[in-house]
Design an enzyme around this catalytic site. Structure first.
Site, PDB file in Angstrom:
ATOM      1  N   LYS A   1       0.821  -1.220   0.000  1.00 11.68           N
ATOM      2  CA  LYS A   1       0.000   0.000   0.000  1.00 11.68           C
ATOM      3  C   LYS A   1       0.852   1.267   0.000  1.00 11.68           C
ATOM      4  CE  LYS A   1      -3.839  -2.342   2.295  1.00 11.68           C
ATOM      5  NZ  LYS A   1      -3.164  -3.639   2.568  1.00 11.68           N
ATOM      6  N   ARG A   2       1.798   1.324  -0.914  1.00 12.46           N
ATOM      7  CA  ARG A   2       2.687   2.468  -1.016  1.00 12.46           C
ATOM      8  C   ARG A   2       2.037   3.593  -1.817  1.00 12.46           C
ATOM      9  NH1 ARG A   2       5.008  -0.399   2.492  1.00 12.46           N
ATOM     10  NH2 ARG A   2       7.256  -0.665   2.547  1.00 12.46           N
TER      11      ARG A   2
END
Length: 275
Positions: A93-94
């Site tokens: 979830k960057r």
């Protein structure tokens, strides 16, 4: 692994199951916890047990990053242990400004051998674009998530001159134009099955990564009914109810059975699109 290879794997196994390796050392069988490489040993046993019944594995990096340097080593070793016949997802979830996102993309697509990484789109196109630059890799963008807090923002009604839309609808419409079905997937929570018809009208061809079946209460039947497309187009992620199916010595056999049961049901759903 590219899109065509993923579809071929789904057809071969009659499965669109993704096993989530959200491994928490406090939840694995007690006899394993004394092993200095307990998490890696557990992951390998789960992979060996389930690989014939799934097409993908998802490593939630948070569970490993909390372990420091050793956790990153386990990510690498687990990723390398997953067969190349399986789709490998880094659930990280960057999302950040462009040059930072470029380093995140390099981390998961070059330093580690992942096929896909999850990203948060809040900062806009330049934060997602570096991931999309990679050939034969997938960027999996958060679309409509399964957590209760998703209602805080994702379903906000946005008023425009044309018509009312929910925020997540606008996000999906816009992001779909940044890439294509060969490099873009979207996360849609299984508990949001009622919205899948609408989502499919916006992104009919992209694969959807669907968490939330099992422990979170999502329905595989409902998700399959409204989410399947002509290429399958779904990866159903199951984590806790597979990897923690048993906390005894038979944990791998229990995981195998749960994965097998998913595949049996998925085979029936696939008959609706492939005869």
């Amino acid at each position: 692994m590219n899109r065509l290879q993923l579809i071929a794997a789904i057809k071969e196994k009659q499965s669109y199951l993704c096993v989530g390796l959200d491994t928490d050392i406090t939840k694995i069988p007690q006899y394993l916890q004394t092993n200095p490489n307990a998490v890696l040993a557990f992951n390998k046993a789960i992979i060996d047990a389930t690989k014939n019944y799934c097409v993908a594995y998802k490593i939630n990096t948070a569970f490993y990053e909390a372990m420091g340097v050793k956790g990153w080593q386990i990510i690498e070793e687990t990723c390398n242990y997953i067969p190349t016949t399986h789709f490998k997802i880094a659930d990280a979830k960057r999302g950040d400004i462009g040059n930072t996102s470029a380093q995140y993309a390099k981390t998961f697509f070059e330093t580690f051998a992942f096929d896909a990484v999850t990203v948060a789109p809040y900062m806009g196109e330049d934060s997602v674009r570096p991931f999309l630059e990679y050939q034969n890799k997938f960027t999996i963008v958060l679309g409509l998530t399964s957590n209760a807090g998703s209602n805080d923002f994702q379903k906000l009604i946005i008023h425009s001159t044309k018509k009312e839309k929910k925020l997540y609808q606008i996000i999906l419409e816009k992001i779909a134009n940044w890439g294509n079905a060969n490099n873009l997937m979207f996360v849609v929570g299984a508990t949001q099955a009622n919205d899948l018809q609408d989502i499919r009208s916006i992104i009919p061809n992209n694969f959807l990564l669907i968490p939330g079946v099992g422990a979170q209460g999502g329905s595989l039947a409902e998700v399959s009914k409204y989410g399947l497309n002509k290429d399958c187009g779904l990866l159903i992620n199951a984590s806790r109810n597979i990897i923690y199916a048993s906390n005894n010595n038979n944990f791998s056999e229990a995981a195998l059975q749960v994965a097998k049961n998913y595949t049996i049901e998925m085979k029936e759903h696939l008959k609706t699109i492939w005869h």
